[in-house]
Design an enzyme around this catalytic site. Structure first.
Site, PDB file in Angstrom:
ATOM      1  N   ALA A  93      65.927  -4.103  98.140  1.00  0.00           N
ATOM      2  CA  ALA A  93      65.306  -3.639  99.392  1.00  0.00           C
ATOM      3  C   ALA A  93      65.248  -2.122  99.540  1.00  0.00           C
ATOM      4  O   ALA A  93      64.443  -1.610 100.325  1.00  0.00           O
ATOM      5  CB  ALA A  93      66.054  -4.242 100.581  1.00  0.00           C
ATOM      6  N   LYS A 106      59.070   4.681  86.176  1.00  0.00           N
ATOM      7  CA  LYS A 106      59.086   3.284  85.717  1.00  0.00           C
ATOM      8  C   LYS A 106      60.004   3.144  84.503  1.00  0.00           C
ATOM      9  O   LYS A 106      59.907   3.936  83.560  1.00  0.00           O
ATOM     10  CB  LYS A 106      57.657   2.839  85.377  1.00  0.00           C
ATOM     11  CG  LYS A 106      57.546   1.371  84.979  1.00  0.00           C
ATOM     12  CD  LYS A 106      56.100   0.919  84.984  1.00  0.00           C
ATOM     13  CE  LYS A 106      55.956  -0.523  84.524  1.00  0.00           C
ATOM     14  NZ  LYS A 106      56.724  -1.466  85.360  1.00  0.00           N
ATOM     15  N   PHE A 143      50.890  -8.263  91.969  1.00  0.00           N
ATOM     16  CA  PHE A 143      50.434  -8.920  93.197  1.00  0.00           C
ATOM     17  C   PHE A 143      49.129  -8.340  93.728  1.00  0.00           C
ATOM     18  O   PHE A 143      48.622  -8.821  94.742  1.00  0.00           O
ATOM     19  CB  PHE A 143      51.511  -8.808  94.289  1.00  0.00           C
ATOM     20  CG  PHE A 143      52.677  -9.735  94.082  1.00  0.00           C
ATOM     21  CD1 PHE A 143      52.623 -11.058  94.497  1.00  0.00           C
ATOM     22  CD2 PHE A 143      53.845  -9.287  93.476  1.00  0.00           C
ATOM     23  CE1 PHE A 143      53.686 -11.923  94.309  1.00  0.00           C
ATOM     24  CE2 PHE A 143      54.920 -10.144  93.281  1.00  0.00           C
ATOM     25  CZ  PHE A 143      54.844 -11.466  93.704  1.00  0.00           C
ATOM     26  N   GLY A 190      64.474  -0.116  97.075  1.00  0.00           N
ATOM     27  CA  GLY A 190      63.564   0.417  96.068  1.00  0.00           C
ATOM     28  C   GLY A 190      62.166   0.666  96.621  1.00  0.00           C
ATOM     29  O   GLY A 190      61.866   0.344  97.770  1.00  0.00           O
ATOM     30  N   THR A 228      59.771  -8.567  89.899  1.00  0.00           N
ATOM     31  CA  THR A 228      60.397  -7.794  88.818  1.00  0.00           C
ATOM     32  C   THR A 228      59.790  -8.186  87.477  1.00  0.00           C
ATOM     33  O   THR A 228      59.538  -9.371  87.224  1.00  0.00           O
ATOM     34  CB  THR A 228      61.914  -8.076  88.786  1.00  0.00           C
ATOM     35  OG1 THR A 228      62.431  -7.902  90.098  1.00  0.00           O
ATOM     36  CG2 THR A 228      62.623  -7.145  87.819  1.00  0.00           C
ATOM     37  N   THR A 229      59.590  -7.194  86.625  1.00  0.00           N
ATOM     38  CA  THR A 229      59.010  -7.441  85.304  1.00  0.00           C
ATOM     39  C   THR A 229      60.106  -7.786  84.292  1.00  0.00           C
ATOM     40  O   THR A 229      61.282  -7.838  84.633  1.00  0.00           O
ATOM     41  CB  THR A 229      58.210  -6.208  84.870  1.00  0.00           C
ATOM     42  OG1 THR A 229      58.943  -5.024  85.219  1.00  0.00           O
ATOM     43  CG2 THR A 229      56.878  -6.162  85.582  1.00  0.00           C
ATOM     44  N   HIS A 231      51.295   4.637  84.337  1.00  0.00           N
ATOM     45  CA  HIS A 231      52.189   4.495  85.500  1.00  0.00           C
ATOM     46  C   HIS A 231      52.897   5.805  85.823  1.00  0.00           C
ATOM     47  O   HIS A 231      52.960   6.725  85.007  1.00  0.00           O
ATOM     48  CB  HIS A 231      53.252   3.430  85.222  1.00  0.00           C
ATOM     49  CG  HIS A 231      52.760   2.022  85.421  1.00  0.00           C
ATOM     50  ND1 HIS A 231      52.044   1.353  84.455  1.00  0.00           N
ATOM     51  CD2 HIS A 231      52.883   1.174  86.478  1.00  0.00           C
ATOM     52  CE1 HIS A 231      51.747   0.134  84.912  1.00  0.00           C
ATOM     53  NE2 HIS A 231      52.233   0.006  86.129  1.00  0.00           N
ATOM     54  N   HIS A 232      53.534   5.789  86.999  1.00  0.00           N
ATOM     55  CA  HIS A 232      54.429   6.865  87.438  1.00  0.00           C
ATOM     56  C   HIS A 232      55.593   6.986  86.442  1.00  0.00           C
ATOM     57  O   HIS A 232      55.999   5.987  85.830  1.00  0.00           O
ATOM     58  CB  HIS A 232      54.950   6.562  88.853  1.00  0.00           C
ATOM     59  CG  HIS A 232      55.697   5.249  88.929  1.00  0.00           C
ATOM     60  ND1 HIS A 232      57.064   5.168  88.765  1.00  0.00           N
ATOM     61  CD2 HIS A 232      55.264   3.970  89.128  1.00  0.00           C
ATOM     62  CE1 HIS A 232      57.444   3.914  88.875  1.00  0.00           C
ATOM     63  NE2 HIS A 232      56.372   3.156  89.092  1.00  0.00           N
TER      64      HIS A 232
HETATM   65  N1  NAI Z   1      54.721  -7.640  90.574  1.00  0.00           N
HETATM   66  C1  NAI Z   1      54.209  -6.530  91.104  1.00  0.00           C
HETATM   67  O1  NAI Z   1      53.114  -6.531  91.718  1.00  0.00           O
HETATM   68  C2  NAI Z   1      54.974  -5.256  90.970  1.00  0.00           C
HETATM   69  C3  NAI Z   1      56.122  -5.264  90.229  1.00  0.00           C
HETATM   70  N2  NAI Z   1      56.873  -4.136  90.151  1.00  0.00           N
HETATM   71  C4  NAI Z   1      58.133  -4.292  89.443  1.00  0.00           C
HETATM   72  O2  NAI Z   1      59.152  -4.393  90.443  1.00  0.00           O
HETATM   73  C5  NAI Z   1      60.356  -3.861  89.929  1.00  0.00           C
HETATM   74  C6  NAI Z   1      60.884  -2.803  90.907  1.00  0.00           C
HETATM   75  O3  NAI Z   1      59.986  -1.724  90.943  1.00  0.00           O
HETATM   76  P1  NAI Z   1      60.267  -0.492  91.912  1.00  0.00           P
HETATM   77  O4  NAI Z   1      60.472  -0.982  93.299  1.00  0.00           O
HETATM   78  O5  NAI Z   1      59.211   0.502  91.624  1.00  0.00           O
HETATM   79  O6  NAI Z   1      61.657   0.029  91.327  1.00  0.00           O
HETATM   80  P2  NAI Z   1      62.810   0.839  92.117  1.00  0.00           P
HETATM   81  O7  NAI Z   1      63.685   1.423  91.051  1.00  0.00           O
HETATM   82  O8  NAI Z   1      62.221   1.739  93.147  1.00  0.00           O
HETATM   83  O9  NAI Z   1      63.602  -0.304  92.908  1.00  0.00           O
HETATM   84  C7  NAI Z   1      64.468  -1.216  92.305  1.00  0.00           C
HETATM   85  C8  NAI Z   1      65.613  -1.434  93.284  1.00  0.00           C
HETATM   86  O10 NAI Z   1      66.424  -2.508  92.800  1.00  0.00           O
HETATM   87  C9  NAI Z   1      67.765  -2.141  93.033  1.00  0.00           C
HETATM   88  N3  NAI Z   1      68.626  -2.951  92.167  1.00  0.00           N
HETATM   89  C10 NAI Z   1      68.916  -2.743  90.873  1.00  0.00           C
HETATM   90  N4  NAI Z   1      69.754  -3.719  90.432  1.00  0.00           N
HETATM   91  C11 NAI Z   1      69.973  -4.531  91.496  1.00  0.00           C
HETATM   92  C12 NAI Z   1      70.750  -5.706  91.683  1.00  0.00           C
HETATM   93  N5  NAI Z   1      71.466  -6.245  90.687  1.00  0.00           N
HETATM   94  N6  NAI Z   1      70.762  -6.293  92.899  1.00  0.00           N
HETATM   95  C13 NAI Z   1      70.061  -5.759  93.927  1.00  0.00           C
HETATM   96  N7  NAI Z   1      69.301  -4.641  93.818  1.00  0.00           N
HETATM   97  C14 NAI Z   1      69.268  -4.050  92.596  1.00  0.00           C
HETATM   98  C15 NAI Z   1      67.821  -0.644  92.771  1.00  0.00           C
HETATM   99  O11 NAI Z   1      68.955  -0.039  93.361  1.00  0.00           O
HETATM  100  C16 NAI Z   1      66.521  -0.196  93.439  1.00  0.00           C
HETATM  101  O12 NAI Z   1      66.694   0.117  94.798  1.00  0.00           O
HETATM  102  C17 NAI Z   1      60.044  -3.352  88.527  1.00  0.00           C
HETATM  103  O13 NAI Z   1      60.376  -4.351  87.595  1.00  0.00           O
HETATM  104  C18 NAI Z   1      58.538  -3.148  88.554  1.00  0.00           C
HETATM  105  O14 NAI Z   1      57.954  -3.239  87.293  1.00  0.00           O
HETATM  106  C19 NAI Z   1      56.507  -2.985  90.759  1.00  0.00           C
HETATM  107  C20 NAI Z   1      55.350  -2.903  91.473  1.00  0.00           C
HETATM  108  C21 NAI Z   1      54.476  -4.051  91.639  1.00  0.00           C
HETATM  109  O1  LIG Z   2      56.694  -0.471  88.039  1.00  0.00           O
HETATM  110  C1  LIG Z   2      55.589  -0.461  88.632  1.00  0.00           C
HETATM  111  O2  LIG Z   2      55.240   0.473  89.367  1.00  0.00           O
HETATM  112  C2  LIG Z   2      54.691  -1.605  88.462  1.00  0.00           C
HETATM  113  N1  LIG Z   2      55.131  -2.631  87.785  1.00  0.00           N
HETATM  114  C3  LIG Z   2      54.407  -3.823  87.503  1.00  0.00           C
HETATM  115  C4  LIG Z   2      54.175  -3.948  86.015  1.00  0.00           C
HETATM  116  O3  LIG Z   2      55.063  -3.591  85.220  1.00  0.00           O
HETATM  117  O4  LIG Z   2      53.116  -4.438  85.621  1.00  0.00           O
HETATM  118  C5  LIG Z   2      53.163  -3.964  88.341  1.00  0.00           C
HETATM  119  C6  LIG Z   2      52.435  -2.673  88.566  1.00  0.00           C
HETATM  120  O5  LIG Z   2      51.887  -2.268  87.369  1.00  0.00           O
HETATM  121  C7  LIG Z   2      53.381  -1.617  89.125  1.00  0.00           C
END
Ligand code: NAI
Ligand SMILES: O=C(O)C1=N[C@H](C(=O)O)C[C@H](O)C1
EC number: 1.17.1.8
Length: 247
Positions: A11, A137, A106, A13, A77-78, A133-134
């Protein structure tokens, strides 16, 4: 009808915080818990649906914990390899009626991009996937790129296409990128970007480019909320939000 109770893991992140705001803004949903690294998940606030956006190493344990508490789970999560998905499918037999959605992306445009790429795959000799990506990542290639390449590879195999043509024999530093199921897949990390992808198809005398851009994480929220609302109708493990959208 009572509101669906939603807890978010990850939450604090980038995605988790955006999901919390989206759930709080929805009249039919109630945010009952926010959890991040180091927090005791407790009973996850008695959530009906848990949304999980953390890191690849933590995601499977979080999903199993949510299932054990009786919740359905929407996973963004990926890092969910086919081996991880198979292990989860085996585990889910112990939780009849529960659903898990694993969605690499999504955003509706990204889902359509993957669908269009799958359709185009049989018609082109060459293809390469480039995700951008940023730089914060942690995983590469992105989950979206890995899934796109896997879908393209499966479509090429079904169509009887051979390997993509590539005369490279000398590439000591890996300039030709990774191969995902045989498809060249490249990752760019650049300050200023959010999430972007190009799929390049090449044939004699022509090229087709399919590109999607996420400029703001709000683009993922309609898909996340749709998943939360519909997961009760989808028991078992589902990979890809397209299966909830009739695509
Ligand atoms: N499916 C989709 O549409 C999208 C997927 N993603 C994926 O979502 C994931 C998160 O991305 P972001 O939010 O950008 O990363 P982020 O690094 O900003 O957030 C991840 C959060 O998870 C927390 N975390 C880590 N281990 C944990 C645990 N064991 N229990 C609870 N919290 C924990 C971290 O402290 C952090 O606050 C990545 O795998 C990314 O690739 C990101 C954007 C879109
Ligand atoms: O980490 C991200 O930001 C994103 N992760 C997802 C991925 O690995 O495909 C979805 C999107 O690309 C953003």
């Amino acid at each position: 009808m009572s509101n669906t109770r939603v807890a978010v893991i990850g939450a604090a992140g980038r995605m988790g915080a955006t999901v919390c705001a989206a759930v709080e803004g929805a009249d039919d949903l109630e945010l009952v818990g926010r959890y991040d690294a180091g927090d005791d998940l407790g009973d996850l606030g008695g959530a009906d649906v848990v949304v999980e956006f953390t890191v690849p190493a933590s995601s499977p344990a979080n999903v199993r914990r949510a299932l054990a508490l009786g919740a359905d789970v929407v996973v963004g999560t990926t890092g969910w390899s086919s081996e991880r998905v198979a292990a989860l499918e085996a585990d889910l037999a112990g939780f009849p009626g529960r659903g898990v959605l694993i969605a690499p992306n999504f955003a509706i445009g990204a889902i359509l991009m993957m669908e269009f790429a799958r359709k185009a795959a049989a018609f082109y000799e060459s293809v390469e996937v480039i995700e951008l990506h940023h730089p914060n990542k942690v995983d590469a290639p992105s989950g979206t790129a890995a899934r796109t390449s896997a879908l393209i590879a499966a479509a090429r195999t079904e169509a009887g296409l051979p390997a993509v043509p590539d005369a490279t024999t000398d590439d000591p530093d890996g300039a030709r990128g990774a191969r995902v199921d045989g498809i060249p897949t490249h990752a760019v990390r650049l300050r200023g970007l959010v999430a972007h992808q190009e799929v390049l198809f090449g044939g004699e005398g022509e090229m087709l480019t399919i590109r999607h851009d996420s400029f703001d994480r709000v683009c993922f929220m309609p898909g996340v909320l749709t998943a939360v609302r519909r997961i009760g109708d989808h028991p078992g493990v589902t990979v890809g939000l397209e299966h909830y959208l009739g695509l």
